[in-house]
Design an enzyme around this catalytic site. Structure first.
Site, PDB file in Angstrom:
ATOM      1  N   ASP A 136     -32.299 -38.699   3.999  1.00 33.70           N
ATOM      2  CA  ASP A 136     -32.606 -38.340   2.840  1.00 33.70           C
ATOM      3  C   ASP A 136     -31.918 -37.011   2.300  1.00 33.70           C
ATOM      4  O   ASP A 136     -30.906 -36.495   2.859  1.00 33.70           O
ATOM      5  CB  ASP A 136     -34.030 -37.871   2.741  1.00 33.70           C
ATOM      6  CG  ASP A 136     -34.768 -37.027   3.488  1.00 33.70           C
ATOM      7  OD1 ASP A 136     -33.880 -36.179   3.961  1.00 33.70           O
ATOM      8  OD2 ASP A 136     -35.759 -36.845   3.591  1.00 33.70           O
TER       9      ASP A 136
ATOM     10  N   CYS B  11     -33.388 -36.601   8.305  1.00 33.48           N
ATOM     11  CA  CYS B  11     -34.053 -36.198   7.196  1.00 33.48           C
ATOM     12  C   CYS B  11     -34.251 -34.799   7.349  1.00 33.48           C
ATOM     13  O   CYS B  11     -33.459 -34.205   8.193  1.00 33.48           O
ATOM     14  CB  CYS B  11     -35.366 -36.883   6.747  1.00 33.48           C
ATOM     15  SG  CYS B  11     -36.772 -36.620   8.222  1.00 33.48           S
ATOM     16  N   GLY B  12     -35.056 -33.918   6.636  1.00 29.87           N
ATOM     17  CA  GLY B  12     -35.218 -32.621   6.922  1.00 29.87           C
ATOM     18  C   GLY B  12     -35.523 -32.228   8.412  1.00 29.87           C
ATOM     19  O   GLY B  12     -34.832 -31.449   8.998  1.00 29.87           O
ATOM     20  N   THR B  13     -36.531 -32.765   8.783  1.00 34.53           N
ATOM     21  CA  THR B  13     -36.835 -32.527  10.464  1.00 34.53           C
ATOM     22  C   THR B  13     -36.419 -33.621  11.352  1.00 34.53           C
ATOM     23  O   THR B  13     -36.265 -33.402  12.310  1.00 34.53           O
ATOM     24  CB  THR B  13     -38.525 -32.558  10.680  1.00 34.53           C
ATOM     25  OG1 THR B  13     -39.042 -33.780  10.048  1.00 34.53           O
ATOM     26  CG2 THR B  13     -38.829 -31.521   9.811  1.00 34.53           C
TER      27      THR B  13
ATOM     28  N   HIS C  87     -32.543 -44.389  29.747  1.00 33.42           N
ATOM     29  CA  HIS C  87     -33.818 -44.560  30.041  1.00 33.42           C
ATOM     30  C   HIS C  87     -34.495 -45.737  29.100  1.00 33.42           C
ATOM     31  O   HIS C  87     -35.193 -46.569  29.163  1.00 33.42           O
ATOM     32  CB  HIS C  87     -34.833 -43.769  30.383  1.00 33.42           C
ATOM     33  CG  HIS C  87     -34.712 -43.062  31.569  1.00 33.42           C
ATOM     34  ND1 HIS C  87     -35.399 -42.384  32.320  1.00 33.42           N
ATOM     35  CD2 HIS C  87     -33.501 -43.306  32.500  1.00 33.42           C
ATOM     36  CE1 HIS C  87     -34.938 -41.811  33.458  1.00 33.42           C
ATOM     37  NE2 HIS C  87     -33.605 -42.471  33.511  1.00 33.42           N
ATOM     38  N   ASN C  88     -34.356 -45.253  27.632  1.00 32.38           N
ATOM     39  CA  ASN C  88     -34.941 -45.829  26.666  1.00 32.38           C
ATOM     40  C   ASN C  88     -34.163 -47.128  25.887  1.00 32.38           C
ATOM     41  O   ASN C  88     -34.381 -47.790  24.850  1.00 32.38           O
ATOM     42  CB  ASN C  88     -35.543 -44.972  25.442  1.00 32.38           C
ATOM     43  CG  ASN C  88     -36.339 -43.942  25.948  1.00 32.38           C
ATOM     44  OD1 ASN C  88     -35.904 -42.801  25.803  1.00 32.38           O
ATOM     45  ND2 ASN C  88     -37.274 -43.999  26.869  1.00 32.38           N
TER      46      ASN C  88
ATOM     47  N   ARG D 155     -32.661 -29.585   8.789  1.00 35.44           N
ATOM     48  CA  ARG D 155     -33.029 -28.295   8.541  1.00 35.44           C
ATOM     49  C   ARG D 155     -33.791 -27.686   9.581  1.00 35.44           C
ATOM     50  O   ARG D 155     -34.338 -26.580   9.871  1.00 35.44           O
ATOM     51  CB  ARG D 155     -34.404 -28.443   7.344  1.00 35.44           C
ATOM     52  CG  ARG D 155     -34.056 -28.840   6.070  1.00 35.44           C
ATOM     53  CD  ARG D 155     -35.183 -28.934   5.213  1.00 35.44           C
ATOM     54  NE  ARG D 155     -34.847 -29.458   3.786  1.00 35.44           N
ATOM     55  CZ  ARG D 155     -35.595 -30.202   3.235  1.00 35.44           C
ATOM     56  NH1 ARG D 155     -37.005 -30.584   3.579  1.00 35.44           N
ATOM     57  NH2 ARG D 155     -35.241 -30.691   2.006  1.00 35.44           N
TER      58      ARG D 155
ATOM     59  N   HIS E  12     -36.085 -49.630  33.836  1.00 36.33           N
ATOM     60  CA  HIS E  12     -36.227 -49.003  32.462  1.00 36.33           C
ATOM     61  C   HIS E  12     -36.244 -50.227  31.456  1.00 36.33           C
ATOM     62  O   HIS E  12     -36.855 -50.204  30.355  1.00 36.33           O
ATOM     63  CB  HIS E  12     -34.887 -48.184  32.035  1.00 36.33           C
ATOM     64  CG  HIS E  12     -35.228 -47.025  33.188  1.00 36.33           C
ATOM     65  ND1 HIS E  12     -36.147 -46.036  33.141  1.00 36.33           N
ATOM     66  CD2 HIS E  12     -34.130 -46.591  34.055  1.00 36.33           C
ATOM     67  CE1 HIS E  12     -35.835 -45.116  33.979  1.00 36.33           C
ATOM     68  NE2 HIS E  12     -34.534 -45.492  34.632  1.00 36.33           N
TER      69      HIS E  12
HETATM   70  C1  RB5 Z   1     -38.517 -33.920   2.531  1.00 37.78           C
HETATM   71  O1  RB5 Z   1     -38.651 -32.992   1.771  1.00 37.78           O
HETATM   72  C2  RB5 Z   1     -38.932 -33.899   3.744  1.00 37.78           C
HETATM   73  O2  RB5 Z   1     -40.114 -34.122   4.098  1.00 37.78           O
HETATM   74  C3  RB5 Z   1     -38.178 -35.022   4.779  1.00 37.78           C
HETATM   75  O3  RB5 Z   1     -36.926 -34.785   4.915  1.00 37.78           O
HETATM   76  C4  RB5 Z   1     -38.563 -34.985   6.236  1.00 37.78           C
HETATM   77  O4  RB5 Z   1     -38.526 -33.702   6.801  1.00 37.78           O
HETATM   78  C5  RB5 Z   1     -39.655 -35.625   6.599  1.00 37.78           C
HETATM   79  O5  RB5 Z   1     -40.374 -35.863   7.908  1.00 37.78           O
END
Ligand code: RB5
Length: 150
Positions: free
Chosen positions: A10, A68-70, A101-102, A112, A136
């Site tokens: 994203d 994504c961000g996280t 293992h997985n 981020r 496994h």
């Molecule tokens: C987008 O702002 C953010 O929520 C997304 O990238 C992600 O971190 C969600 O888990």
């Protein structure tokens, strides 16, 4: 034979996705990149996960990379699809162990997130590890069984 992967992200991970994509291509992987490459326009991470999984299911892919961000949202979304084991790895140890293992078929990163280790090294650890099978495999079969009844 050329190894193939699918990648999607994203808007929260455009830069890291670009670095990982270039790294994979430098290593000789064929990368089907589904975007987004625009950090200024929001795209929803569940849709990006869905696109990547649909492409992966066409066949011929060795693994997928999602960001994504996280890394959390897109890995949660990917793991809703039967047969997808998407590992959100924070370091080389977890990236190694999730293959051993997985037998994770997707790996997720957060654009981020401040990683203590270079994300390229984390990806390398995943790429260079092998599934160990045995007990496994039994546990993965148990996951598949859960997918059948819920
Ligand atoms: C987008 O702002 C953010 O929520 C997304 O990238 C992600 O971190 C969600 O888990």
């Amino acid at each position: 034979m050329e190894k193939k992967c699918v990648m999607a992200n994203d808007h929260g991970a455009v830069e890291l996705a670009g670095k990982l994509r270039k790294h994979l291509e430098d290593l000789g992987y064929s990368v089907t990149y589904l975007g987004t490459d625009n950090p200024d326009v929001s795209v929803d991470y569940p849709r990006q996960a869905e696109k990547a999984v649909e492409e992966y299911r066409r066949g011929g892919y060795d693994f997928g990379v999602l960001l994504c961000g996280t890394g959390i949202g897109i890995s949660i979304a990917a793991n809703k699809f039967h047969g997808i084991r998407c590992a959100l790895c924070q370091d080389t140890y977890t990236a190694t162990m999730t293959k051993k293992h997985n037998n994770a078929n997707f790996i997720a990163f957060g654009g981020r997130v401040e990683y203590k280790e270079d994300p390229l090294k984390i990806l390398d650890a995943y790429l260079s590890s092998e599934f160990e099978g045995g007990r496994h495999q039994r546990r993965i079969n148990e996951i598949t069984e859960i997918e059948r009844h819920c």
